[in-house]
Structure formats: structure tokens, C-alpha cells
Scaffold this active site. Structure first.
Site, mmCIF file in Angstrom:
data_model
loop_
_atom_site.group_PDB
_atom_site.id
_atom_site.type_symbol
_atom_site.label_atom_id
_atom_site.label_comp_id
_atom_site.label_asym_id
_atom_site.label_seq_id
_atom_site.Cartn_x
_atom_site.Cartn_y
_atom_site.Cartn_z
ATOM 1 N N HIS A 55 0.829 -1.223 0.000
ATOM 2 C CA HIS A 55 0.000 0.000 0.000
ATOM 3 C C HIS A 55 0.855 1.262 0.000
ATOM 4 C CE1 HIS A 55 -4.058 -1.860 1.460
ATOM 5 N NE2 HIS A 55 -3.947 -1.831 0.162
ATOM 6 N N HIS A 60 -6.760 -5.543 -11.103
ATOM 7 C CA HIS A 60 -7.103 -4.992 -9.784
ATOM 8 C C HIS A 60 -8.615 -4.963 -9.644
ATOM 9 C CE1 HIS A 60 -7.557 -1.370 -7.007
ATOM 10 N NE2 HIS A 60 -6.830 -2.213 -6.294
HETATM 11 MG MG LIG Z 1 -3.360 -2.698 -4.039
#
Ligand SMILES: [Mg+2]
Length: 386
Positions: free
Chosen positions: A189, A289
Site C-alpha cells: 500500500h 485490480h
Molecule cells: Mg493494491
């Protein structure tokens, strides 16, 4: 066939668009600019001014027309364009009574490997999630963040030694829980600087992670490439990129061995398919994603079905979301949602279009919930990217 209406629909935390035609065919899409749903909905309404009355089958032309209308872009505009693009592909499929993947050249696989999406505030919770995934038959787990998803209201501090050592220990625990039956997607992240990412990436090489996701902020592609050049495990990145041109710059610098286009933000099925082709030319794998709803999953699966270089699909399920959330399950949100087969795969649907439709009562049952603006702070008061 003409477009009659373009309608943004807020449900729970998601933003959908329905594009209706004069034939009765309705297409469904979703936006991935999840922090800016209100702005995206307003952009969809602006785009509707152009789209109403047009032939919905001319997808590439409408895509180019709206993209190149002005020089202003970014995630809100591309989230809107992506949602519309997915809905137009859904219409095209229904018009030809064919799944979208058939119109993209035909499927190259019948099933898509998926990775279980673990969410936890502690390493213990993540380790439990891996064990659970293994029990359910998954062969890959992602969203494994060694820094955990601790509450953003908690000020952050660790020494360099603590940060690297505890993160490495967390990955060791993931591997212990997974054995070799389950691949691990380690998710940073964007919480490391390049020198930290190099130290960490080299230290976890022995645990054979499938990928290291977003080790550093993706806004400096040269630095992502620097990290990639210094470590021997694959970097997976690209979820924030909104165009094929950003992916081209990433790939030309060998900044990733796996690309993560978000079909709901990179320009829809049109944009994601082009990213997959760019990656294919460099033997780079595609891991779409997908932190969103089953509508996004259904759109991603069109890429999974047709891209020879597809590797594994992010597959959120009921565990996704903050603790105690009353989130809609896939079946309560849509009809036709993809289901895990108990062996680590989901079947590619051959239903027309993208194969899912909103449940008629979903919007009423799950009113829109705005996300709070909340960024984590360091103990010194500065901002931490979590
Ligand atoms: Mg990610």
C-alpha cells in the site's frame, strides 16, 4: 439502436451506471474512482449529454471522443469513462447475444484463477484468513499487508529496524500458514520509501511471494523501476494508473513484472484490454485490480478470459470491508455473480454481455454510504500513506 439514458446509480459504497437503449437493452458498468463517487457521477451526467441519441455499438469512437474532448483527465474522468465503456460492452454483447469475451476474440481459458482477498487489522487476523482460504480451496491470497490495516485514527511510529523486521516476520508467518499450496500477494500500500522497499524485498525473497504490490508510491515510475532493479521478486503495480500511456512508461522502464490495471478506472474493458496487450509484448503478467463489486469482477473476467498473459484475478468476497460492516453479498447485489469453485478458480460466464445485472431492490436495500475523509497521521503529525 440508440442510447436513451445514462444513469449513475449509488448503492452501498459503489457507483454504477446503467445505459439504456431504445431496444430495451440495458448495459451495466461500474466506476473505480471510489473516493470520488459524487464527482464521478456528475461527470457521467455530463458525458450523457453527448451519448444520448448515439449508436452504443461504436464503443472505441465514443471512448476517443470523450477522452479527447478536453485535455483534463484524471481518475474522476476516467472512472466515469470506464463505467460507461463497460456498460457499452455489456450492450454490445447483449445485442449480439454473445459474451463480451467472444467479441474480443474468444476466450483462451474456461476458468480464471482467483486470489482470496484477506482483510485484517492484525497479523493474527491475516494468518487466520490465509488458513481459511486454504481450507476453502484457494491457491492464492492477496491484500496481505505486513503493516496491517490498523485504524487510521491510530498515530503511526516505528523505527527503521522495527518496520523492516516486523514486516519480514509477518511474511514468514504468512508462509507458515500457507505452506506451498497457496501463493502470497504481499501488499505494501505504498508505505515504503525506495531504500526500505529494497531492504524488505530482498529479506522476503526466501518466502517466495508471488508478488510485491505497490512497494512505493506509483507516482514516480523511475523509482518503482529502481526498486524492481534491486530485488529478485516480482513487483505488481498499476491500480492507480488511468491510461495506457502510464502503463507504457512503467513497462518501458521494466518497473513491474505484473501489471494491475483496474478495469473501472483505466478506461474500461477497452483500456484494460490494451494494457494487457502492451504487457503481453514484454512477457509481463496481468493481475487485474478489483477491490469493488461483482460488476467489476464480471468486467475483469472478460480480460481474464481473453488475455493470454493473465495470471490471477483479485476476487473480493463477503470478508471485504471494515469490521462489522453490513455489506451486500454478491448475490444480494447482482444476478449472475461469479462464484468460487472450491478449487481456486471461477468459471468464465458465457452469458451475454458481462453476465451480471443489478438486483432490482439493491439500491433501496443498500443506500449509498459516503466514505469519510480520513488519512492516517504519523506521531509527529505528518501524513502517512495507508
Ligand atoms: Mg493494491
Amino acid at each position: 439502436m440508440r442510447i436513451e439514458s445514462v444513469t449513475p446509480i449509488f448503492i452501498d459504497r459503489y457507483l454504477f451506471v446503467e445505459v439504456a437503449t431504445d431496444t430495451g437493452i440495458v448495459g451495466l458498468g461500474e466506476s473505480g474512482a471510489w473516493a470520488f463517487q459524487e464527482g464521478t457521477a456528475a461527470t457521467i451526467e455530463r458525458f450523457a449529454e453527448y451519448l444520448i441519441g448515439k449508436d452504443p455499438l461504436l464503443i472505441e469512437h465514443h471512448w476517443q471522443y470523450l477522452y479527447r474532448w478536453t485535455h483534463f483527465g484524471g481518475s474522476v474522468v476516467m472512472g466515469a469513462l470506464s463505467a460507461i465503456d463497460i456498460a457499452l460492452w455489456d450492450i454490445k454483447g447483449k445485442f449480439h447475444d454473445a459474451p463480451v469475451h467472444e467479441l474480443l476474440g474468444g476466450k483462451v481459458r474456461d476458468r480464471a484463477r482467483v486470489y482470496y482477498h484477506v482483510f485484517g487489522e492484525t497479523t493474527d487476523e491475516l494468518v487466520d484468513g490465509i488458513a481459511d482460504a486454504r481450507k476453502q480451496g484457494y491457491t492464492a491470497v492477496g491484500h496481505l499487508t505486513p503493516f496491517t490495516d490498523a485504524p487510521r485514527t491510530e498515530p503511526y511510529f516505528e523505527t527503521h529496524a522495527q518496520k523492516i523486521t516486523s514486516a519480514v516476520e509477518a511474511v514468514e508467518r504468512y508462509r507458515d500458514a500457507a505452506g506451498t499450496d497457496v501463493d502470497l500477494g504481499v501488499e505494501i500500500h505504498r508505505r515504503m520509501s525506495p531504500y526500505e522497499a529494497v531492504a524488505f524485498g530482498n529479506a522476503i525473497e526466501k518466502y517466495t511471494p508471488l508478488f510485491l504490490e505497490d512497494p512505493v508510491l506509483p507516482d514516480n515510475i523511475d523509482e518503482m523501476a529502481y526498486v524492481a532493479s534491486k530485488i529478485n521478486i516480482p513487483i505488481a503495480t498499476g491500480e492507480r494508473y488511468t491510461s495506457i500511456w502510464e502503463f507504457q512508461m512503467l513497462l518501458s522502464r521494466s518497473g513491474a513484472q505484473m501489471v494491475r490495471p483496474d478495469v473501472c478506472i483505466v478506461g474500461g474493458i477497452t483500456g484494460a484490454r490494451k494494457v494487457a496487450a502492451l504487457a503481453e509484448a514484454l512477457h509481463v503478467a496481468v493481475v487485474p485490480h478489483n477491490p469493488l463489486s461483482p460488476v467489476s469482477t464480471a468486467a475483469c473476467l472478460q480480460i481474464a478470459a481473453t488475455a493470454p498473459n493473465f495470471l490471477v484475478q483479485e476476487f473480493p468476497n463477503e470478508t471485504w470491508g471494515e469490521k462489522g460492516d453490513d455489506r451486500p453479498t454478491p448475490a444480494l447485489l447482482v444476478t449472475g455473480a461469479a462464484e468460487h469453485d472450491g478449487k481456486g478458480f471461477v468459471q468464465i460466464s458465457d452469458a451475454p454481455g458481462i453476465g451480471v445485472a443489478l438486483q432490482p431492490d439493491a439500491a433501496q436495500r443498500y443506500p449509498y454510504r459516503k466514505r469519510e475523509i480520513l488519512t492516517r497521521l504519523h506521531v509527529d503529525g505528518s501524513v502517512v500513506d495507508q
